[in-house]
Structures are given as C-alpha cells and as structure tokens.
Design a protein around this motif. Sequence first.
Motif, PDB file in Angstrom:
ATOM      1  N   TYR A   1      -3.158   3.723  -1.435  1.00 23.29           N
ATOM      2  CA  TYR A   1      -3.713   2.915  -2.518  1.00 23.29           C
ATOM      3  C   TYR A   1      -2.995   1.576  -2.593  1.00 23.29           C
ATOM      4  O   TYR A   1      -1.836   1.425  -2.200  1.00 23.29           O
ATOM      5  CB  TYR A   1      -3.710   3.655  -3.857  1.00 23.29           C
ATOM      6  CG  TYR A   1      -2.367   3.946  -4.472  1.00 23.29           C
ATOM      7  CD1 TYR A   1      -1.744   3.016  -5.307  1.00 23.29           C
ATOM      8  CD2 TYR A   1      -1.730   5.165  -4.266  1.00 23.29           C
ATOM      9  CE1 TYR A   1      -0.520   3.293  -5.894  1.00 23.29           C
ATOM     10  CE2 TYR A   1      -0.511   5.446  -4.859  1.00 23.29           C
ATOM     11  CZ  TYR A   1       0.083   4.507  -5.670  1.00 23.29           C
ATOM     12  OH  TYR A   1       1.291   4.787  -6.255  1.00 23.29           O
TER      13      TYR A   1
ATOM     14  N   GLY B   1      -5.652   6.571  -1.579  1.00 25.01           N
ATOM     15  CA  GLY B   1      -6.439   5.386  -1.921  1.00 25.01           C
ATOM     16  C   GLY B   1      -7.527   5.198  -0.885  1.00 25.01           C
ATOM     17  O   GLY B   1      -8.024   6.168  -0.319  1.00 25.01           O
ATOM     18  N   SER B   2      -7.854   3.943  -0.597  1.00 25.23           N
ATOM     19  CA  SER B   2      -8.951   3.663   0.333  1.00 25.23           C
ATOM     20  C   SER B   2      -8.556   2.744   1.485  1.00 25.23           C
ATOM     21  O   SER B   2      -9.413   2.201   2.159  1.00 25.23           O
ATOM     22  CB  SER B   2     -10.124   3.047  -0.442  1.00 25.23           C
ATOM     23  OG  SER B   2      -9.718   1.851  -1.073  1.00 25.23           O
ATOM     24  N   HIS B   3      -7.261   2.591   1.727  1.00 26.87           N
ATOM     25  CA  HIS B   3      -6.778   1.717   2.805  1.00 26.87           C
ATOM     26  C   HIS B   3      -6.052   2.570   3.843  1.00 26.87           C
ATOM     27  O   HIS B   3      -4.991   3.118   3.565  1.00 26.87           O
ATOM     28  CB  HIS B   3      -5.839   0.642   2.249  1.00 26.87           C
ATOM     29  CG  HIS B   3      -6.485  -0.218   1.222  1.00 26.87           C
ATOM     30  ND1 HIS B   3      -7.211  -1.333   1.549  1.00 26.87           N
ATOM     31  CD2 HIS B   3      -6.554  -0.101  -0.127  1.00 26.87           C
ATOM     32  CE1 HIS B   3      -7.688  -1.883   0.440  1.00 26.87           C
ATOM     33  NE2 HIS B   3      -7.299  -1.143  -0.586  1.00 26.87           N
TER      34      HIS B   3
ATOM     35  N   TYR C   1       0.852  -1.182   0.000  1.00 23.97           N
ATOM     36  CA  TYR C   1       0.000   0.000   0.000  1.00 23.97           C
ATOM     37  C   TYR C   1       0.890   1.234   0.000  1.00 23.97           C
ATOM     38  O   TYR C   1       1.884   1.287   0.712  1.00 23.97           O
ATOM     39  CB  TYR C   1      -0.936  -0.036   1.205  1.00 23.97           C
ATOM     40  CG  TYR C   1      -1.773  -1.291   1.181  1.00 23.97           C
ATOM     41  CD1 TYR C   1      -2.981  -1.322   0.499  1.00 23.97           C
ATOM     42  CD2 TYR C   1      -1.310  -2.468   1.758  1.00 23.97           C
ATOM     43  CE1 TYR C   1      -3.725  -2.482   0.425  1.00 23.97           C
ATOM     44  CE2 TYR C   1      -2.043  -3.639   1.683  1.00 23.97           C
ATOM     45  CZ  TYR C   1      -3.256  -3.639   1.009  1.00 23.97           C
ATOM     46  OH  TYR C   1      -3.981  -4.801   0.917  1.00 23.97           O
TER      47      TYR C   1
ATOM     48  N   SER D   1      -5.006   7.733   3.626  1.00 26.51           N
ATOM     49  CA  SER D   1      -5.563   6.664   2.790  1.00 26.51           C
ATOM     50  C   SER D   1      -4.542   6.274   1.730  1.00 26.51           C
ATOM     51  O   SER D   1      -4.166   7.089   0.896  1.00 26.51           O
ATOM     52  CB  SER D   1      -6.855   7.137   2.133  1.00 26.51           C
ATOM     53  OG  SER D   1      -7.831   7.392   3.116  1.00 26.51           O
TER      54      SER D   1
END
Length: 130
Positions: free
Chosen positions: A114, A83-85, A70, A112
């Motif tokens: 990706y 991103g969303s993690h 990530y 966040s």
Amino acid sequence: MRFVPALLLFLGLTGPALADLSVCNRTAHSARIALGRFNGTDWMSEGWWRVDADKCRTLISGALKARYYYLYAADGGAGSWPGSHGFCVGAAQSFQIYGREDCAKRGFDRRSFYEIDTEQKSDYTTYIAD
C-alpha cells in the motif's frame, strides 16, 4: 540586545530535527514489514523488519527524499495489510531486491504494497492496526 541571550539559550536547547520513516504496530501481534521505494535510479524493495506489538521501528533513518513509499505488512498468520502496488519480496529474513517485474522468474514472491504519502515531509510515521 537583551533578547540575544534568550535567543542563544533557545537555539542551544533545540536539537537537530528528527527525520525518519517509521512504522508503529498497534496490533496484538508482531508484524513483518517490507518497504518498496524508488531510490532515485531504480524501484526496489527491502525487508523484513520485525515490529513487535505496540512498538515502533525506523525503516529509513535520515531525511526522506521521496513523497511516496510503499509498505507491506503481515503478522505471520491470517493478518496482512496489502495494497495495489506490486513489489517483489524475498523469503529470507532480510532481502534487498531491485526491480518490480518478473518476481517469480527471479525466484521471489510478489506482494501488493500500500502507498504511503508523506506529503514531502522529511519525517513520517505510519501505523498498522487491527
């Protein structure tokens, strides 16, 4: 038997296979990079790596052990690649943080990241671009 010398020459000319996780910056600005990953025991995040414009930087040396990593990148201005993690990041020039939860309670910011799918390759390069 005449193929043996050719095979030995070929084997002698080939070096060890490269195996790293690298990021290349295809923008006009330098970027700060943070990496999130599962180290086999815990989730962790680490950074900051500076990657100058039109340059590449190795984040992990050696064969990659996970399929997913990530990444969070920011250019210090308005540009970022989120991103969303969620992972924790530190404000210092370098940090290594174990765990992804309660970032603010532990004195960290949450960003966040990706996802990078290496497809189980031992060597992988990802790119950030405008």
